[in-house]
Write an enzyme that holds these catalytic residues in place. Structure first.
Site, PDB file in Angstrom:
ATOM      1  N   THR A  85       2.301   4.801  -2.599  1.00 51.94           N
ATOM      2  CA  THR A  85       1.169   5.717  -2.775  1.00 51.94           C
ATOM      3  C   THR A  85       0.161   5.576  -1.645  1.00 51.94           C
ATOM      4  OG1 THR A  85       1.428   5.824  -5.162  1.00 51.94           O
ATOM      5  CG2 THR A  85      -0.783   6.220  -4.325  1.00 51.94           C
ATOM      6  N   THR A 123       2.959   0.270  -5.288  1.00 48.63           N
ATOM      7  CA  THR A 123       2.507  -0.724  -6.272  1.00 48.63           C
ATOM      8  C   THR A 123       3.567  -1.013  -7.338  1.00 48.63           C
ATOM      9  OG1 THR A 123       1.520   0.943  -7.736  1.00 48.63           O
ATOM     10  CG2 THR A 123       0.075  -0.033  -6.054  1.00 48.63           C
ATOM     11  N   ASP A 124       4.488  -0.058  -7.536  1.00 55.64           N
ATOM     12  CA  ASP A 124       5.348  -0.174  -8.720  1.00 55.64           C
ATOM     13  C   ASP A 124       6.283  -1.380  -8.701  1.00 55.64           C
ATOM     14  OD1 ASP A 124       4.153   1.941  -9.943  1.00 55.64           O
ATOM     15  OD2 ASP A 124       5.713   3.399  -9.478  1.00 55.64           O
TER      16      ASP A 124
HETATM   17  C1  SIN Z   1       2.298   3.453  -6.133  1.00 53.47           C
HETATM   18  O1  SIN Z   1       2.399   3.044  -4.982  1.00 53.47           O
HETATM   19  O2  SIN Z   1       1.247   3.253  -6.793  1.00 53.47           O
HETATM   20  C2  SIN Z   1       3.382   4.191  -6.859  1.00 53.47           C
HETATM   21  C3  SIN Z   1       4.498   4.609  -6.000  1.00 53.47           C
HETATM   22  C4  SIN Z   1       5.252   3.460  -5.421  1.00 53.47           C
HETATM   23  O3  SIN Z   1       5.316   2.395  -6.014  1.00 53.47           O
HETATM   24  O4  SIN Z   1       5.813   3.654  -4.323  1.00 53.47           O
END
Ligand code: SIN
Length: 315
Positions: free
Chosen positions: A14, A93-94
């Site tokens: 993200t 983040t995932d």
């Molecule tokens: C995010 O980064 O918050 C979600 C998408 C990902 O993990 O690439």
């Protein structure tokens, strides 16, 4: 602050996401921007000695083992350069906690390896990525810093302790009872605990190509559970199973019975908790082997590494 180059390796997420509208926090597309664009969005980084590369542009829910190996190789190559003070990795983040744990267990990091990410896309009204990236660069250049670290939301985490605890709030991460390593505020690092100790897994000495990694899957215990998932995994030839148990690692009897069948067939089973915090404390007599403080995704990585080491006679 240490002088030297900070090497930035972008992998998507993200933090590199874009949306049509600046108030769209859901319908954006992750992993659209490369490393140069991420740095260009942070004016205080102008003039800093930063070398950038875009390794992959992935939504991290699609992270895979081959990419982990490529990332580990690139980070190691940068760390080996005397002129490099530290490495920053931008990531989604995932699965940030999984990549951080994998690197922590397999990469010698005598200099800081700082992962960072964002909960809001780069085009959002108040994107959190630019500040997180600035903090990550500050940490990667910090005197004496070492180990796999995460800079996020003004906090510094040990990579091995990170877990994502919220799906959409800006403060999405926790280190559980261990607490954060420090804080980053206004460009200043305050550190509360020692830098993480290096804990290389024996498998790190020679990791095979990703297609030769043993298949290890996670099965969640829940009300009304049956053994069908474990039986199907056995039929598919998995080598290891992590059961994400309820509470302090308790397991539905149907899953427990299926896990015993799997063990008898030579599958290695570990028992974690589906709770985000706390892990599994103690080992009840007769219970499936505990994964201890590890989250289920961490326990999956650990079990893969154990199986790799066992196959190579390094356990
Ligand atoms: C995010 O980064 O918050 C979600 C998408 C990902 O993990 O690439």
């Amino acid at each position: 602050m240490q002088s030297g180059i900070v090497a930035l390796i972008a992998t998507g997420g993200t933090i590199a996401g874009t949306a049509e509208r600046s108030d769209d926090h859901v319908g954006y597309r992750a992993a659209q921007l490369g490393a140069e664009a991420l740095v260009a969005a942070v004016p205080p980084l102008a003039g800093r000695a930063i070398e950038v590369e875009t390794l992959v542009q992935l939504d991290s829910c699609h992270m895979d083992h081959a990419t982990w190996l490529r990332l580990r190789e690139r980070v190691a190559a940068q760390l080996a350069r005397p002129e490099v003070a530290g490495v920053v990795v931008t990531h989604g983040t995932d699965t940030l906690e999984e990549t951080a744990y994998f690197l922590h267990r397999t990469l010698a990091a005598p200099k800081p390896v700082v992962l960072t990410a964002a909960m809001r896309a780069a085009t959002a009204l108040s994107a959190d990525g630019p500040q997180n990236l600035l903090d990550a660069v500050t940490l990667a250049a910090a005197d004496g810093a070492c180990g796999v670290l995460v800079a996020f939301g003004g906090q510094v985490f040990a990579g091995s302790e990170l877990r994502k605890v919220h799906g959409w709030r800006l403060q999405a991460f926790s280190a559980g009872d261990a607490g954060v390593l420090g804080t980053l505020a206004d460009g200043t690092l305050a550190r509360w605990r020692e830098w993480p100790a290096q804990e290389l897994h024996p498998a790190a000495a020679a990791l095979p190509a990703a297609e030769r990694w043993p298949q290890v899957e996670i099965v969640t215990s829940h009300a009304g559970a049956s053994g069908v998932v474990i039986d199907a995994l056995m039929a598919a030839g998995v080598r290891g199973i992590v059961v994400a148990g309820t509470g302090n690692g308790s397991v539905h009897e149907a899953i427990d019975q299926a896990a015993r069948r799997a063990e008898r067939a030579g599958v290695v089973v570990r028992r974690a908790s589906r709770c985000q915090l706390g892990g599994v404390v103690g080992q009840r007599p007769g219970a499936l082997p505990s994964a201890g403080a590890l989250t289920a995704p961490q326990a999956r990585i650990e079990l893969m590494l154990d199986l790799i080491a066992a196959a190579a006679g390094r356990d």
